[in-house]
Design a protein around this motif. Structure first.
Motif, short mmCIF file in Angstrom:
data_model
loop_
_atom_site.label_atom_id
_atom_site.label_comp_id
_atom_site.label_asym_id
_atom_site.label_seq_id
_atom_site.Cartn_x
_atom_site.Cartn_y
_atom_site.Cartn_z
N TYR A 59 3.84 17.56 -2.30
CA TYR A 59 2.75 16.65 -3.24
C TYR A 59 3.23 15.68 -4.17
CZ TYR A 59 -0.35 19.44 0.14
OH TYR A 59 -0.62 18.99 1.25
N MET A 60 4.84 15.66 -5.03
CA MET A 60 4.82 14.87 -6.23
C MET A 60 4.64 13.28 -6.49
SD MET A 60 6.08 15.62 -8.90
CE MET A 60 7.38 16.98 -8.64
N ALA A 61 4.57 12.40 -4.99
CA ALA A 61 4.13 11.26 -4.29
C ALA A 61 3.05 11.19 -4.99
CB ALA A 61 4.09 11.07 -3.06
N VAL A 114 8.14 6.47 -4.39
CA VAL A 114 8.86 5.89 -2.32
C VAL A 114 9.86 7.01 -2.16
CG1 VAL A 114 9.91 3.95 -1.65
CG2 VAL A 114 8.52 3.79 -3.48
N PHE A 115 10.37 7.02 -3.66
CA PHE A 115 11.74 8.34 -3.26
C PHE A 115 10.59 9.71 -2.55
CE2 PHE A 115 13.79 12.84 -4.18
CZ PHE A 115 15.06 11.90 -3.36
N GLU A 263 2.52 8.32 10.60
CA GLU A 263 3.14 8.64 9.54
C GLU A 263 3.56 8.17 8.87
OE1 GLU A 263 4.21 11.78 7.25
OE2 GLU A 263 2.65 11.57 8.83
N LEU A 264 3.94 6.82 9.22
CA LEU A 264 5.04 5.77 9.05
C LEU A 264 4.14 4.56 7.83
CD1 LEU A 264 7.65 4.32 7.68
CD2 LEU A 264 7.51 2.82 9.64
N ALA A 265 3.37 4.76 8.92
CA ALA A 265 1.90 3.89 7.35
C ALA A 265 1.49 4.71 6.72
CB ALA A 265 0.38 3.52 8.64
N TRP A 266 1.11 6.02 6.52
CA TRP A 266 1.01 6.72 5.11
C TRP A 266 1.79 7.02 3.97
CZ3 TRP A 266 1.83 11.05 3.04
CH2 TRP A 266 1.39 12.01 2.25
N ARG A 267 2.86 7.03 4.80
CA ARG A 267 4.24 7.27 3.49
C ARG A 267 4.36 6.28 3.47
NH1 ARG A 267 8.78 10.21 7.13
NH2 ARG A 267 7.69 12.01 7.57
N LEU A 272 1.71 1.37 -1.92
CA LEU A 272 1.32 0.08 -2.46
C LEU A 272 -0.41 0.65 -2.99
CD1 LEU A 272 1.49 -1.11 1.41
CD2 LEU A 272 2.65 -1.68 -1.02
N ILE A 273 -0.82 2.16 -2.65
CA ILE A 273 -1.71 2.54 -3.22
C ILE A 273 -2.08 2.08 -4.77
CG2 ILE A 273 -3.14 5.20 -3.26
CD1 ILE A 273 -3.57 4.79 -1.13
#
Length: 366
Positions: A59-61, A114-115, A263-267, A272-273
């Motif tokens: 949950y760091m991102a 991003v990471f 899942e890729l769209a969420w990441r 972008l958010i």
């Protein structure tokens, strides 16, 4: 420039404080939750700290996104409240001039987002799931705990022991019950120990005990005594079925199913958010000195929750095949970016987001 250095310095201090508060809340919440799992036997108590650390990494991102957005709002709102922003605006500094120093401050945070979104999130989920799977699929001896009834996840057996040696080699006052073909088998023994055969099979060898066999409701139970009785220990290999949340980002690209694309769209949506909220925080921080600062914070919370929930909706639509990956990847963020540009345009022209005339017309139309 003094203006840029002052802004970046205050943003750094505020971001550090906000992140520490969020981290403390996250650690407290995860500790309560995971300790509860350990108490109910879902995870190994020895893995509690490891699972908490993995959860924080996952949950760091999200925490960095909230830190960036809230710190920008806090600093700029304080500048408006203390009339510092009035001085800068009177000196020829427009709101658009804030984008460069805030962007330089946010760049390393966005790189970290991003990471953690593309690497940290799937890795932490995979490790957490592997630890849980190992604990759930351990052998029956590992289930035993003195003074507790334990049910085997692989067989219809229930174990109870009164005491156990530290190395789990010997047990005392053993009770084992199992159900096979409608018949109940009950074994009681004073002592027991574990043995490993040449073929690798493991047994719990019970000594000086009795076995009761029979069908519930019928009186013809068979009672037999034994000096040694072996109970085979069953175990399962650790099976860790991969899911979209535990698959690495290259793995999602190699296998573009609907679940993986969602899942890729969420990441990809997380950085972008962060960019959109970073830009939105500049005009949203406008503060009337006579108004409470909590209004902006409440609006920030509502905006973030709405934005993140809409991203989850987009992910769900892609997984269900109701939305293409390309549309889901950019549509939501383009709409929010257009909203940010519009709010910037209103602030540059010194126009409020909601005028009194708008509310008057709305009340008259009712």
């Amino acid at each position: 420039m003094i203006f840029e250095r002052s802004l970046q310095r205050e943003l750094a201090y505020t971001a550090g404080a906000v992140f520490m508060v969020l981290l403390t809340i996250m650690l407290t919440t995860m500790m309560i939750r995971i300790v509860g799992f350990a108490a109910s036997g879902q995870v190994d108590p020895r893995d509690v700290l490891v699972l908490i650390g993995l959860t924080v990494i996952g949950y760091m991102a999200v925490m960095l996104i909230v830190t960036l957005f809230v710190s920008i709002l806090f600093v700029l709102t304080r500048w408006y409240k203390d009339s510092e922003m009035v001085v800068w605006l009177a000196s020829g500094v427009s709101q658009t001039r804030l984008i460069k120093p805030i962007g330089l401050f946010a760049a390393p945070i966005i790189i970290l987002i991003v990471f953690f979104a593309f690497v940290g999130w799937p890795w932490s989920n995979a490790q957490s799931k592997l630890i849980r799977a190992r604990f759930q699929q351990r052998d029956e001896v590992s289930l035993l705990a003195p003074g507790q009834f334990r049910e085997s996840p692989t067989t219809h057996r229930v174990f109870f022991i009164e005491s156990m040696s530290p190395d789990q080699g010997r047990v005392e006052n053993v009770f084992v019950t199992s159900t096979e073909n409608g018949k109940v088998n009950v074994i009681v023994s004073k002592t027991g120990h574990t043995e490993t055969m040449k073929g690798g099979d493991r047994f719990v060898v019970l000594e000086n005990g009795r076995r009761y066999d029979g069908e519930p409701g019928h009186p013809d139970f068979r009672i037999s005594e034994f000096a040694r009785y072996g109970v085979k220990i069953t175990s399962q290999p650790v099976v860790n079925t991969p899911t979209s949340s535990t698959t690495s980002t290259p793995g999602l690209l190699r296998n573009p199913t609907n679940d993986n694309l969602g899942e890729l769209a969420w990441r990809a949506g997380l950085p972008l958010i962060a960019i959109n909220l970073m830009l939105l925080g500049i005009p949203l921080a406008y503060q009337n000195p006579r108004r409470s600062r909590t209004i902006n914070l409440v609006m920030a919370v509502l905006i973030y929750l709405t934005y993140s929930n809409l991203l989850n909706v987009v992910q769900s639509q892609i997984e269900q095949g109701k939305m293409s990956f390309g549309v889901g990847l950019v549509s939501l963020h383009i709409v929010v970016f257009a909203l940010v540009v519009f709010i910037f345009w209103l602030r540059v022209r010194n126009r409020p987001l909601f005028s009194r005339a708008m509310f008057q017309r709305a009340s008259q139309s009712r």
